[in-house]
Design an enzyme around this catalytic site. Structure first.
Site: not given
Length: 488
Positions: A119, A182
């Site tokens: 991400d 994350e």
């Protein structure tokens, strides 16, 4: 003249070429560098912004693309479902899958597990980007785009390294632990680590995080990070906000109490004034001091980059130690106070101050919490204010420090020497890396941060990039590390 030409010819002969030039593994990586850049372009184009619920499908798509590539190069993959996330009251959206992958399962070989994430941070062209953040753009031997450094580029370099080493011989077992949340707190990750500690992680010997930058253009290996104790100080006075024309000079103002309390946390030189706060800080050893001498770091460059006119410390060693090695306190904001443009003559009824203490080994969050609370309560009592004051610690992330004598650290240093012909910088992180401490606590494994990001990559800012040098040579670094780890 003839003698000089003969010497030059001899030095350029294959027998005298550097290991990088004369290594078939590195030649293989160089020969495929265009392909590696093209794949990064395709991955950057996927807008896997985990903070935007409308793009959650893109995050999952990115996880599936990563899975497909791991399968293509010969890995085995398990996609772990995490269920739904309650994004807001009554609104649930699916969490992206987590990848658990492996290459090789030879019980006679060591097993290393790499962590990374797919991400990215939010990015829009009108935020100040010079290029489209989701179109990989090459300029001055740098690759610009969201995720190039944090963390798609670093994960891809690792995958390309594994693929390249497998063309010759994979000397260790490799596992991958890749997530897609994350940037917004790694939802569900700690649960997976706990649930899989006796299965997927049971045979893991070493854990490597591939999501860190170097201190300079010189490769760095991160062996420690500070923790983070984040506090709220709430001061409440009147039942409602008051007008300073009618109440100024007649009441004990909550804001005045708060500003005083924030002001007694540290002196003008940054020394924390809380009694006992330094008691558990490990003393600096002579061996540790030596690590700082050869670090490439220029205070003037940091001043230019940050716009800071003067730092609290004037030497490289002192500044880096206070950035990494010693605790610090920072004030972050005040909630409830007037902060808009223009003027407003209100006396806030309740205000909340926010500050954090970056603690270091062996400081414990529970001890820091008690020290802070006791100190602020005593200073507030000295004011004899009738207002109500409450201190709350909302984050208690622990610091992390590894043993640099662990085999994987030796292997990483050997790999840096082999690829770059220099000694690696042994560095710490001034921020907090919760996943490293979580791996260490739950799995009891040696953890190392071996990233390939540059010091000016702007991973959370506009114009994020990774240099082609870091991207390709970083691939060689990961490939060398796999080989070196087998020989330790």
């Amino acid at each position: 003249m003839l003698f000089i030409l003969c010497i030059v010819s001899l030095l350029l002969s294959p027998a005298f070429l550097s290991p990088v030039q004369n290594d078939p593994l590195f030649k293989h990586i160089d020969d495929h560098s265009h392909e590696y850049i093209q794949r990064l372009k395709e991955w950057v184009a996927i807008e896997s912004d985990s903070s935007d619920p409308s793009k959650r499908d893109q995050v999952e798509h990115m996880m599936q693309v990563t899975k497909d590539y791991i399968l293509k190069i010969g890995g085995k993959v398990e996609m772990v479902e995490l269920g739904d996330q309650e994004y807001s009251p009554g609104v649930k959206i699916p969490l992206p899958s987590v990848i658990l992958a492996e290459f090789g399962n030879d019980k006679t070989k060591p097993t290393v597990c790499f962590y990374g994430h797919m991400d990215v941070q939010p990015a829009k062209k009108d935020d100040g980007w010079e290029t489209d953040p989701y179109v990989l753009t090459e300029k001055d031997s740098k690759l610009f785009g969201r995720g190039t450094s944090d963390d798609k580029g670093q994960v891809l370099a690792l995958l390309h390294a594994v693929e390249s080493v497998m063309k010759f011989d994979l000397p260790v077992n490799v596992k991958l632990f890749i997530e897609g949340m994350e940037e917004v707190g790694s939802n569900g990750l700690e649960k997976i680590v706990e649930e899989k500690k006796d299965t997927f992680f049971s045979n893991v010997d070493y854990i490597v995080v591939t999501d860190t930058p170097w201190l300079s253009t010189k490769p760095g290996i991160t062996y420690g990070a500070r923790g983070n104790c984040y506090f709220f100080i709430e001061v409440e006075g009147a039942r409602r906000d008051l007008h300073s024309g009618g109440f100024g000079g007649t009441v004990y103002e909550a804001m005045s109490d708060l500003v005083y309390l924030l002001g007694v946390l540290a002196d003008v030189n940054g020394k924390i004034l809380i009694p006992g706060i330094y008691d558990d800080v490990l003393p600096v050893t002579e061996q540790e001091k030596e690590l700082y001498k050869d670090l490439i770091f220029d205070l003037k460059d940091m001043q230019r980059d940050s716009g800071v006119s003067k730092f609290l410390h004037s030497t490289k060693g002192d500044l880096l130690m206070h950035r990494w090695r010693f605790p610090s306190v920072s004030i972050h904001g005040i909630e409830g106070a007037f902060s808009g443009s223009g003027t407003k003559t209100v006396i806030p009824a309740k205000v909340i101050g926010k500050f954090s203490i970056r603690q270091v080994p062996k400081m414990k969050p529970s001890v820091v919490e008690k020290q802070v609370s006791n100190y602020l309560e005593s200073k507030f009592a000295e004011r004899k204010s009738p207002n109500k004051m409450k201190v709350t610690m909302v984050i208690g992330a622990q610091p992390w420090l590894a043993n640099m004598s662990d085999p994987q650290y030796l292997a990483a240093r050997n790999a840096v020497r082999r690829v770059f012909n220099v000694e690696a910088d042994m560095i710490r992180a001034g921020g907090t890396i919760p996943i490293a401490k979580n791996f260490e606590d739950v799995l009891g494994k040696s953890v190392m941060l071996l990233g390939i990001g540059g010091p000016d990559d702007a991973p959370h800012g506009q114009n994020e990039k990774i240099s082609m040098y870091n991207y390709i040579e970083g691939t060689k670094l990961y490939a060398s590390f796999l080989q070196e780890l087998a020989s330790i």
